[in-house]
Design a protein around this motif. Sequence first.
Motif, PDB file in Angstrom:
ATOM      1  N   LEU A 115       0.813  -1.207   0.000  1.00 16.43           N
ATOM      2  CA  LEU A 115       0.000   0.000   0.000  1.00 16.43           C
ATOM      3  C   LEU A 115       0.853   1.267   0.000  1.00 16.43           C
ATOM      4  O   LEU A 115       1.844   1.360   0.728  1.00 16.43           O
ATOM      5  CB  LEU A 115      -0.915   0.028   1.236  1.00 16.43           C
ATOM      6  CG  LEU A 115      -1.910  -1.120   1.427  1.00 16.43           C
ATOM      7  CD1 LEU A 115      -2.857  -0.781   2.569  1.00 16.43           C
ATOM      8  CD2 LEU A 115      -2.683  -1.381   0.147  1.00 16.43           C
ATOM      9  N   ARG A 166      -0.646   6.891   1.498  1.00 19.52           N
ATOM     10  CA  ARG A 166      -1.952   7.512   1.718  1.00 19.52           C
ATOM     11  C   ARG A 166      -3.014   6.509   2.145  1.00 19.52           C
ATOM     12  O   ARG A 166      -4.071   6.901   2.654  1.00 19.52           O
ATOM     13  CB  ARG A 166      -2.402   8.262   0.461  1.00 19.52           C
ATOM     14  CG  ARG A 166      -2.695   7.408  -0.755  1.00 19.52           C
ATOM     15  CD  ARG A 166      -3.108   8.293  -1.940  1.00 19.52           C
ATOM     16  NE  ARG A 166      -3.422   7.555  -3.136  1.00 19.52           N
ATOM     17  CZ  ARG A 166      -2.518   7.126  -4.015  1.00 19.52           C
ATOM     18  NH1 ARG A 166      -1.228   7.374  -3.806  1.00 19.52           N
ATOM     19  NH2 ARG A 166      -2.890   6.474  -5.099  1.00 19.52           N
ATOM     20  N   TYR A 167      -2.746   5.218   1.965  1.00 15.90           N
ATOM     21  CA  TYR A 167      -3.717   4.199   2.347  1.00 15.90           C
ATOM     22  C   TYR A 167      -3.277   3.375   3.570  1.00 15.90           C
ATOM     23  O   TYR A 167      -4.080   2.635   4.132  1.00 15.90           O
ATOM     24  CB  TYR A 167      -3.953   3.221   1.192  1.00 15.90           C
ATOM     25  CG  TYR A 167      -4.588   3.828  -0.037  1.00 15.90           C
ATOM     26  CD1 TYR A 167      -5.749   4.587   0.060  1.00 15.90           C
ATOM     27  CD2 TYR A 167      -4.042   3.620  -1.301  1.00 15.90           C
ATOM     28  CE1 TYR A 167      -6.343   5.135  -1.073  1.00 15.90           C
ATOM     29  CE2 TYR A 167      -4.625   4.152  -2.442  1.00 15.90           C
ATOM     30  CZ  TYR A 167      -5.780   4.914  -2.320  1.00 15.90           C
ATOM     31  OH  TYR A 167      -6.363   5.451  -3.438  1.00 15.90           O
ATOM     32  N   SER A 211      -5.433   3.590   6.971  1.00 17.24           N
ATOM     33  CA  SER A 211      -6.865   3.242   6.977  1.00 17.24           C
ATOM     34  C   SER A 211      -7.200   2.457   5.707  1.00 17.24           C
ATOM     35  O   SER A 211      -7.894   2.955   4.811  1.00 17.24           O
ATOM     36  CB  SER A 211      -7.728   4.511   7.054  1.00 17.24           C
ATOM     37  OG  SER A 211      -7.300   5.472   6.093  1.00 17.24           O
ATOM     38  N   PRO A 212      -6.704   1.240   5.610  1.00 13.52           N
ATOM     39  CA  PRO A 212      -6.878   0.448   4.375  1.00 13.52           C
ATOM     40  C   PRO A 212      -8.327   0.116   4.062  1.00 13.52           C
ATOM     41  O   PRO A 212      -8.652  -0.195   2.916  1.00 13.52           O
ATOM     42  CB  PRO A 212      -6.064  -0.828   4.667  1.00 13.52           C
ATOM     43  CG  PRO A 212      -5.957  -0.892   6.147  1.00 13.52           C
ATOM     44  CD  PRO A 212      -5.907   0.525   6.615  1.00 13.52           C
ATOM     45  N   LYS A 265     -10.621   2.039   3.689  1.00 11.37           N
ATOM     46  CA  LYS A 265     -11.178   3.093   2.843  1.00 11.37           C
ATOM     47  C   LYS A 265     -10.805   2.927   1.364  1.00 11.37           C
ATOM     48  O   LYS A 265     -11.276   3.694   0.522  1.00 11.37           O
ATOM     49  CB  LYS A 265     -10.711   4.467   3.328  1.00 11.37           C
ATOM     50  CG  LYS A 265     -11.240   4.846   4.703  1.00 11.37           C
ATOM     51  CD  LYS A 265     -10.788   6.233   5.104  1.00 11.37           C
ATOM     52  CE  LYS A 265     -11.350   6.639   6.471  1.00 11.37           C
ATOM     53  NZ  LYS A 265     -10.894   7.998   6.881  1.00 11.37           N
ATOM     54  N   ILE A 266      -9.981   1.957   1.044  1.00 12.23           N
ATOM     55  CA  ILE A 266      -9.546   1.766  -0.338  1.00 12.23           C
ATOM     56  C   ILE A 266     -10.689   1.188  -1.175  1.00 12.23           C
ATOM     57  O   ILE A 266     -11.340   0.211  -0.763  1.00 12.23           O
ATOM     58  CB  ILE A 266      -8.334   0.808  -0.407  1.00 12.23           C
ATOM     59  CG1 ILE A 266      -7.212   1.295   0.510  1.00 12.23           C
ATOM     60  CG2 ILE A 266      -7.813   0.686  -1.838  1.00 12.23           C
ATOM     61  CD1 ILE A 266      -6.046   0.329   0.609  1.00 12.23           C
ATOM     62  N   SER A 267     -10.934   1.760  -2.304  1.00 18.77           N
ATOM     63  CA  SER A 267     -12.004   1.273  -3.176  1.00 18.77           C
ATOM     64  C   SER A 267     -11.651  -0.106  -3.729  1.00 18.77           C
ATOM     65  O   SER A 267     -10.477  -0.502  -3.771  1.00 18.77           O
ATOM     66  CB  SER A 267     -12.215   2.238  -4.347  1.00 18.77           C
ATOM     67  OG  SER A 267     -11.083   2.218  -5.208  1.00 18.77           O
ATOM     68  N   THR A 327      -9.217   0.108  -6.622  1.00 22.15           N
ATOM     69  CA  THR A 327      -7.836   0.367  -6.223  1.00 22.15           C
ATOM     70  C   THR A 327      -7.228  -0.868  -5.567  1.00 22.15           C
ATOM     71  O   THR A 327      -6.046  -1.173  -5.763  1.00 22.15           O
ATOM     72  CB  THR A 327      -7.769   1.563  -5.249  1.00 22.15           C
ATOM     73  OG1 THR A 327      -8.359   2.706  -5.874  1.00 22.15           O
ATOM     74  CG2 THR A 327      -6.328   1.878  -4.883  1.00 22.15           C
ATOM     75  N   GLN A 328      -8.031  -1.593  -4.804  1.00 24.60           N
ATOM     76  CA  GLN A 328      -7.533  -2.826  -4.193  1.00 24.60           C
ATOM     77  C   GLN A 328      -7.074  -3.800  -5.270  1.00 24.60           C
ATOM     78  O   GLN A 328      -6.023  -4.449  -5.132  1.00 24.60           O
ATOM     79  CB  GLN A 328      -8.628  -3.479  -3.339  1.00 24.60           C
ATOM     80  CG  GLN A 328      -8.925  -2.754  -2.039  1.00 24.60           C
ATOM     81  CD  GLN A 328      -9.951  -3.499  -1.195  1.00 24.60           C
ATOM     82  OE1 GLN A 328      -9.912  -4.726  -1.099  1.00 24.60           O
ATOM     83  NE2 GLN A 328     -10.879  -2.750  -0.581  1.00 24.60           N
TER      84      GLN A 328
END
Length: 487
Positions: free
Chosen positions: A395, A398-399, A402-403, A405-407, A410-411
């Motif tokens: 990651l 920026r991720y 708080s992983p 919150k990743i879309s 994006t994941q």
Amino acid sequence: MNIVLHRRDLRTEDNKALEVAGEGAAPVYVFDPDIWGHPLSSDSRQEFVLDSLKDLNRQYITLGTELSFFHGNIVEVASKLESSRHKVIFNKDSNHFHQDKERELRKKFKGVNANAVETSQGRSNDWDKRAEKWFRSDTYRRPESITENNLSGNTTIDEIRQEYEVEAKKDSIPSGGTHEAEKKLEEFAENIENYAGSISSPYKAEQSTSHLSPYIKYGCISPRQVYQRIDSVKTGEAGVEMFKDRLFWQQHFNQKIEDNPDLFKEAINPVYRDLWRDDHDQEKINSWERGETGFPLVDASMRALNKTGWLNFRMRAMCASFFSYILKQWWKIGADHYYRHLIDADVAINYYQWQMQSGLIGVHANRIYNPTKQAKENDPEGKFIRKYVPELRPLPDRYIHSPWKISDQTQEKLGINIGKDYPEPVVNYEREAKKARQYFRRKSSEAYSAFEDDEVWKKASLSSKHSRKEIISKGKNKQKGLEEFQD
């Protein structure tokens, strides 16, 4: 001949019992099954102690004698050793789980006060000043030579290792003993300018803090010896005073367990005595212990604790706060887990701090650490998180904090599945923090009022900066704001 009964004073310098015993000292260490077979014992701690005992024996050999080892109940062994010609001398110490044996030792043998801690009966109002005076006083002197010890022990270190199947599994267990303690102290003193800026960051703390705590806990070196060496560093560095305060703090918590020998058993304030005990949730407890809560800094910290047996103070406080305020689990389960894993596990500090960080004393601010905020402030680049939570290494910064919150898109690009490769958060932090604030706000006045009871006041062993009347009055008239509940 005077028998010097070593326990958590595994050194010959600045050892009052040895000074009192003099040249006729016969040094003894007893492997008590109640201690070495305790359910919270740790192979890694036992390894550290065995290493320290080897070093202590080498110190005695240079003085002309040797350390005798016994296996059995410490009170019974001491009773058999004492006679008209052999008097048992020991340094008083309440900082352990076995208060009944401490009382028996003090009743039957010659216990001496070797540090800043005063007995409950003799506790003074100006304890802070007396403690500072002790830190600056002359260290106890050891004899230049000692008559050869003619006591024949009933065990050896190798036999104890086999008896208790000591096989340390943690990474990088420090070598025990006074020699290693002195080396670490010198290295730390020479680089103390890095201390103040490193204590909060878990990544920096692994490199730049003293790591003297296990040596102080087992008495390989005395807090006074460390204090005086650091006090001699004339650099004007903030770290000097900060570290001296930590040493003072260590003695302060030793005083607390002298005043309240049961602090590791139950909450000091009766208003919170069984808080969350009936809300037992083994899945939440397991996720916290394993470092699988879905909150990266909590998980990295718990995995570091499990792997290495060490964690800096801020992360210890944050994970304790999370366990109690957010997961709402009984504090003692978490405190026991810490004690089981920490190489420097200290009964007084660990259990009183757990009560403080869980809001159970009733007079301290309720610090509900926000793990995401703490991660951004103390591990901004995620170095510590990536070190101990390898699933999150791919990651970007920026991720990393708080992983969840990743879309999904994006994941997929990053090659990680939150919920599968790394867990979703086990609870909603904001909701649980709000519930905790509301609960403690409702109970605040009642908790302060509990200190009107003499026994509760004594057990709390609070600082003398404010009188009992002031503390109770302040609590009853105080409306807590949100600033007192967040960090």
